[in-house]
Design a protein around this motif. Structure first.
Motif, PDB file in Angstrom:
ATOM      1  N   VAL A 169      23.887  44.733 -40.702  1.00  0.00           N
ATOM      2  CA  VAL A 169      22.956  46.053 -40.906  1.00  0.00           C
ATOM      3  C   VAL A 169      22.495  46.300 -42.301  1.00  0.00           C
ATOM      4  O   VAL A 169      21.313  46.744 -42.554  1.00  0.00           O
ATOM      5  N   LEU A 170      23.621  46.188 -43.181  1.00  0.00           N
ATOM      6  CA  LEU A 170      23.469  46.592 -44.464  1.00  0.00           C
ATOM      7  C   LEU A 170      22.581  45.697 -45.138  1.00  0.00           C
ATOM      8  O   LEU A 170      21.623  46.010 -45.703  1.00  0.00           O
ATOM      9  N   ASN A 171      22.744  44.485 -44.871  1.00  0.00           N
ATOM     10  CA  ASN A 171      21.715  43.520 -45.487  1.00  0.00           C
ATOM     11  C   ASN A 171      20.422  43.595 -45.044  1.00  0.00           C
ATOM     12  O   ASN A 171      19.623  43.219 -45.426  1.00  0.00           O
ATOM     13  N   GLU A 172      20.013  43.939 -43.904  1.00  0.00           N
ATOM     14  CA  GLU A 172      18.708  44.224 -43.341  1.00  0.00           C
ATOM     15  C   GLU A 172      17.847  45.066 -44.474  1.00  0.00           C
ATOM     16  O   GLU A 172      16.789  44.796 -44.569  1.00  0.00           O
ATOM     17  N   HIS A 173      18.575  46.126 -44.544  1.00  0.00           N
ATOM     18  CA  HIS A 173      18.044  47.216 -45.786  1.00  0.00           C
ATOM     19  C   HIS A 173      17.809  46.547 -47.051  1.00  0.00           C
ATOM     20  O   HIS A 173      16.830  46.651 -47.656  1.00  0.00           O
ATOM     21  N   ASN A 174      18.829  45.814 -47.557  1.00  0.00           N
ATOM     22  CA  ASN A 174      18.647  45.088 -48.909  1.00  0.00           C
ATOM     23  C   ASN A 174      17.675  44.358 -48.924  1.00  0.00           C
ATOM     24  O   ASN A 174      16.690  44.157 -49.877  1.00  0.00           O
ATOM     25  N   LEU A 175      17.469  43.200 -47.817  1.00  0.00           N
ATOM     26  CA  LEU A 175      16.516  42.329 -47.755  1.00  0.00           C
ATOM     27  C   LEU A 175      15.075  42.989 -47.987  1.00  0.00           C
ATOM     28  O   LEU A 175      13.848  42.588 -48.507  1.00  0.00           O
ATOM     29  N   HIS A 176      14.995  43.976 -46.849  1.00  0.00           N
ATOM     30  CA  HIS A 176      13.473  44.780 -46.856  1.00  0.00           C
ATOM     31  C   HIS A 176      13.259  45.192 -48.406  1.00  0.00           C
ATOM     32  O   HIS A 176      11.890  45.319 -48.717  1.00  0.00           O
ATOM     33  N   ARG A 177      14.154  45.602 -49.126  1.00  0.00           N
ATOM     34  CA  ARG A 177      13.751  46.329 -50.483  1.00  0.00           C
ATOM     35  C   ARG A 177      13.822  45.219 -51.410  1.00  0.00           C
ATOM     36  O   ARG A 177      12.836  45.558 -52.358  1.00  0.00           O
ATOM     37  N   TYR A 178      14.387  44.173 -51.465  1.00  0.00           N
ATOM     38  CA  TYR A 178      14.486  43.237 -52.388  1.00  0.00           C
ATOM     39  C   TYR A 178      14.106  41.941 -52.549  1.00  0.00           C
ATOM     40  O   TYR A 178      14.009  41.224 -53.354  1.00  0.00           O
ATOM     41  N   VAL A 179      13.416  41.650 -51.253  1.00  0.00           N
ATOM     42  CA  VAL A 179      12.750  40.371 -51.192  1.00  0.00           C
ATOM     43  C   VAL A 179      11.228  40.572 -51.596  1.00  0.00           C
ATOM     44  O   VAL A 179      10.596  40.863 -50.953  1.00  0.00           O
ATOM     45  N   THR A 180      11.073  39.939 -52.944  1.00  0.00           N
ATOM     46  CA  THR A 180       9.771  39.826 -53.483  1.00  0.00           C
ATOM     47  C   THR A 180       9.255  38.686 -53.656  1.00  0.00           C
ATOM     48  O   THR A 180       9.733  37.636 -53.015  1.00  0.00           O
ATOM     49  N   ASP A 181       8.157  38.583 -54.082  1.00  0.00           N
ATOM     50  CA  ASP A 181       7.425  37.243 -54.456  1.00  0.00           C
ATOM     51  C   ASP A 181       8.048  36.066 -55.159  1.00  0.00           C
ATOM     52  O   ASP A 181       7.765  35.048 -54.875  1.00  0.00           O
ATOM     53  N   ASN A 182       9.179  36.600 -55.867  1.00  0.00           N
ATOM     54  CA  ASN A 182       9.685  35.638 -56.720  1.00  0.00           C
ATOM     55  C   ASN A 182      11.287  35.050 -56.036  1.00  0.00           C
ATOM     56  O   ASN A 182      11.998  34.811 -56.869  1.00  0.00           O
ATOM     57  N   VAL A 183      11.232  35.743 -54.800  1.00  0.00           N
ATOM     58  CA  VAL A 183      12.516  35.391 -54.157  1.00  0.00           C
ATOM     59  C   VAL A 183      12.404  34.222 -53.257  1.00  0.00           C
ATOM     60  O   VAL A 183      11.606  34.323 -52.276  1.00  0.00           O
ATOM     61  N   VAL A 184      13.234  33.084 -53.281  1.00  0.00           N
ATOM     62  CA  VAL A 184      13.186  32.120 -52.324  1.00  0.00           C
ATOM     63  C   VAL A 184      14.343  32.208 -51.332  1.00  0.00           C
ATOM     64  O   VAL A 184      15.728  32.039 -52.106  1.00  0.00           O
ATOM     65  N   LEU A 185      14.328  32.418 -50.193  1.00  0.00           N
ATOM     66  CA  LEU A 185      15.256  33.110 -49.416  1.00  0.00           C
ATOM     67  C   LEU A 185      15.691  32.088 -48.610  1.00  0.00           C
ATOM     68  O   LEU A 185      14.741  31.477 -47.827  1.00  0.00           O
ATOM     69  N   MET A 186      17.019  31.497 -48.292  1.00  0.00           N
ATOM     70  CA  MET A 186      17.420  30.436 -47.193  1.00  0.00           C
ATOM     71  C   MET A 186      18.537  30.944 -46.617  1.00  0.00           C
ATOM     72  O   MET A 186      19.312  32.004 -47.090  1.00  0.00           O
ATOM     73  N   LYS A 187      18.523  30.919 -45.072  1.00  0.00           N
ATOM     74  CA  LYS A 187      19.692  31.452 -44.438  1.00  0.00           C
ATOM     75  C   LYS A 187      20.018  30.198 -43.625  1.00  0.00           C
ATOM     76  O   LYS A 187      19.793  29.972 -42.364  1.00  0.00           O
ATOM     77  N   PRO A 188      21.286  29.480 -44.147  1.00  0.00           N
ATOM     78  CA  PRO A 188      21.942  28.407 -43.235  1.00  0.00           C
ATOM     79  C   PRO A 188      22.367  28.708 -41.941  1.00  0.00           C
ATOM     80  O   PRO A 188      22.999  29.987 -41.790  1.00  0.00           O
ATOM     81  N   LYS A 189      22.456  28.099 -41.049  1.00  0.00           N
ATOM     82  CA  LYS A 189      22.724  28.293 -39.759  1.00  0.00           C
ATOM     83  C   LYS A 189      24.041  28.357 -39.605  1.00  0.00           C
ATOM     84  O   LYS A 189      24.708  27.428 -38.743  1.00  0.00           O
ATOM     85  N   VAL A 190      24.983  29.430 -39.924  1.00  0.00           N
ATOM     86  CA  VAL A 190      26.267  29.306 -39.846  1.00  0.00           C
ATOM     87  C   VAL A 190      26.992  30.625 -38.906  1.00  0.00           C
ATOM     88  O   VAL A 190      28.025  30.874 -38.940  1.00  0.00           O
ATOM     89  N   GLY A 191      26.015  30.921 -37.900  1.00  0.00           N
ATOM     90  CA  GLY A 191      26.295  32.073 -37.173  1.00  0.00           C
ATOM     91  C   GLY A 191      27.407  31.638 -36.032  1.00  0.00           C
ATOM     92  O   GLY A 191      27.793  32.558 -35.413  1.00  0.00           O
ATOM     93  N   PHE A 192      27.480  30.134 -35.772  1.00  0.00           N
ATOM     94  CA  PHE A 192      28.572  29.896 -34.819  1.00  0.00           C
ATOM     95  C   PHE A 192      30.057  30.170 -35.387  1.00  0.00           C
ATOM     96  O   PHE A 192      30.889  29.882 -34.710  1.00  0.00           O
ATOM     97  N   MET A 193      30.253  30.671 -36.808  1.00  0.00           N
ATOM     98  CA  MET A 193      31.616  30.780 -37.271  1.00  0.00           C
ATOM     99  C   MET A 193      31.577  32.506 -37.633  1.00  0.00           C
ATOM    100  O   MET A 193      30.914  33.067 -37.916  1.00  0.00           O
ATOM    101  N   GLY A 194      33.098  32.753 -37.302  1.00  0.00           N
ATOM    102  CA  GLY A 194      33.537  33.986 -37.721  1.00  0.00           C
ATOM    103  C   GLY A 194      33.822  34.099 -39.140  1.00  0.00           C
ATOM    104  O   GLY A 194      34.053  33.016 -39.831  1.00  0.00           O
ATOM    105  N   ILE A 195      34.120  35.152 -39.793  1.00  0.00           N
ATOM    106  CA  ILE A 195      34.189  35.177 -41.231  1.00  0.00           C
ATOM    107  C   ILE A 195      35.523  34.934 -41.580  1.00  0.00           C
ATOM    108  O   ILE A 195      35.754  34.207 -42.689  1.00  0.00           O
ATOM    109  N   LEU A 196      36.480  34.908 -40.836  1.00  0.00           N
ATOM    110  CA  LEU A 196      37.779  34.149 -41.169  1.00  0.00           C
ATOM    111  C   LEU A 196      38.255  33.220 -39.904  1.00  0.00           C
ATOM    112  O   LEU A 196      39.305  33.017 -39.751  1.00  0.00           O
ATOM    113  N   ASP A 197      37.400  32.514 -39.428  1.00  0.00           N
ATOM    114  CA  ASP A 197      37.785  31.298 -38.855  1.00  0.00           C
ATOM    115  C   ASP A 197      38.219  30.139 -39.463  1.00  0.00           C
ATOM    116  O   ASP A 197      37.675  30.171 -40.574  1.00  0.00           O
TER     117      ASP A 197
END
Length: 349
Positions: free
Chosen positions: A212-240
């Motif tokens: 939720v916090l990152n949603e607002h962060n990306l909305h504000r700071y992803v600009t034309d000079n940002v190359v954003l990638m999102k590796p598909k790691v949703g299958f893991m928990g943060i401390l698995d």
């Protein structure tokens, strides 16, 4: 720019490997939480193979050791569930440069002040006194999991609690180009089974809060000079317990696809390597496909108010999609996550 995500952060090794393969030069490194761990190792001058060898030592069994004795003595008055000293000792063993000035690349990591509620960016000019390993520990110190880092009359916890991808620093440093790795992606349409345990509740809460916090962060700071990638790691928990080889492959595959097709980074890559990569990357990753199941849509308008790029329209009936192929999408999946009926599906994200 390496984002937080607990053990998902091992995917950063694959991203670094892709950058090495393509011959793209990195001038400065910014990391948060596990991204700070990987970032500090990279800023030392280590290559992806060396970093992979180091992190093989990180296991949930070894580094999440219960503070059982202190809990028996102090109960809820103790600061953490696990012993942070084991993790700190690991960092001090492998991040041998004590000072930020000794690192081969400029490096910055963020941690959150418990006293003031403000973010601190270690490594910035005028804030380089804390040894690098301790700064990294502060940046990756999950509250309730490890004891906060005490420094300069204050106590610091994981910077990802408020800013898991520190795009702000990249803009502050006036970077010509920002390569950002966001690990907050998850399948919002697949429920995570509830487990009646304190660690599960804590870690799942951190994961949801980070999204939720990152949603607002990306909305504000992803600009034309940002190359954003999102590796598909949703299958893991943060401390698995991490599957290191799989996470490295996921990170490398995502980085090769994005860096070889994005016009901001494609021209920086080695032409010979790029020709080889082009044979394995058939579809450009330059837009997100928006799809809405009109049988499930209730025309509430939440998608239109949530989307930062006007991909949807608030209409009383009919299709709500304005941009079937949304080239401006910030890839935070906010519309999909906030849809109350699960009608929205995003493809090519």
């Amino acid at each position: 720019m390496l984002g937080g995500g607990g053990m998902k952060g091992f995917a950063h090794i694959g991203v670094i490997r892709a950058i090495e393969r393509l011959g793209i030069e990195i001038d400065e490194v910014v990391g948060t939480s596990m991204g700070a761990v990987m970032g500090a190792l990279f800023a030392q001058g280590r290559d992806s193979t060396s970093i992979e060898e180091v992190v093989r030592e990180i296991t949930v069994k070894d580094y999440l050791k219960l503070n059982l004795l202190k809990f028996l003595v102090k109960g809820y008055r103790h600061a953490s569930v696990y012993k942070g000293k084991h993790f700190l000792a690991f960092l001090e063993e492998h991040i041998t440069e004590k000072s930020f000035d000794e690192l081969q690349r400029p490096f910055f990591c963020n941690a959150l002040s418990l006293s003031r509620g403000s973010m601190r960016y270690f490594g910035m000019p005028g804030d380089r006194e804390l040894p690098v390993a301790q700064a990294v520990y502060a940046s990756s110190c999950l509250p309730g999991v490890y004891e906060p880092m005490e420094f300069d009359g204050d106590h610091y916890i994981d910077g990802g609690m408020a800013e898991s991808l520190s795009l702000k620093v990249g803009h502050l440093r006036k970077a010509d180009l920002i390569i950002a790795i966001d690990l907050s992606i998850r399948d919002v349409n697949e429920a995570v089974p509830y487990r009646k345990s304190l660690p599960h509740i804590l870690f799942q809460t951190y994961d949801i809060m980070g999204n939720v916090l990152n949603e607002h962060n990306l909305h504000r700071y992803v600009t034309d000079n940002v190359v954003l990638m999102k590796p598909k790691v949703g299958f893991m928990g943060i401390l698995d317990q991490p599957h290191l080889e799989e996470l490295v492959r996921v990170g490398e595959r995502e980085a090769l696809e994005v860096l070889s097709t994005n016009p901001l980074t494609r021209y920086l890559a080695d032409p010979v390597t790029l020709r080889d990569v082009d044979r394995t990357v058939p579809v450009p990753r330059d837009y997100v496909h928006l799809d809405v199941d009109m049988n499930a849509c209730i025309h509430c308008g939440i998608c239109a108010t949530t989307c930062a790029t006007q991909g949807f329209a608030a209409v009383p009936r009919g299709s709500v999609v304005r941009k079937l192929h949304n080239y401006e999408c910030t890839r935070d999946a906010a519309c999909e996550r906030n849809c109350p009926t699960g009608a929205i599906r995003l493809d090519n994200i």
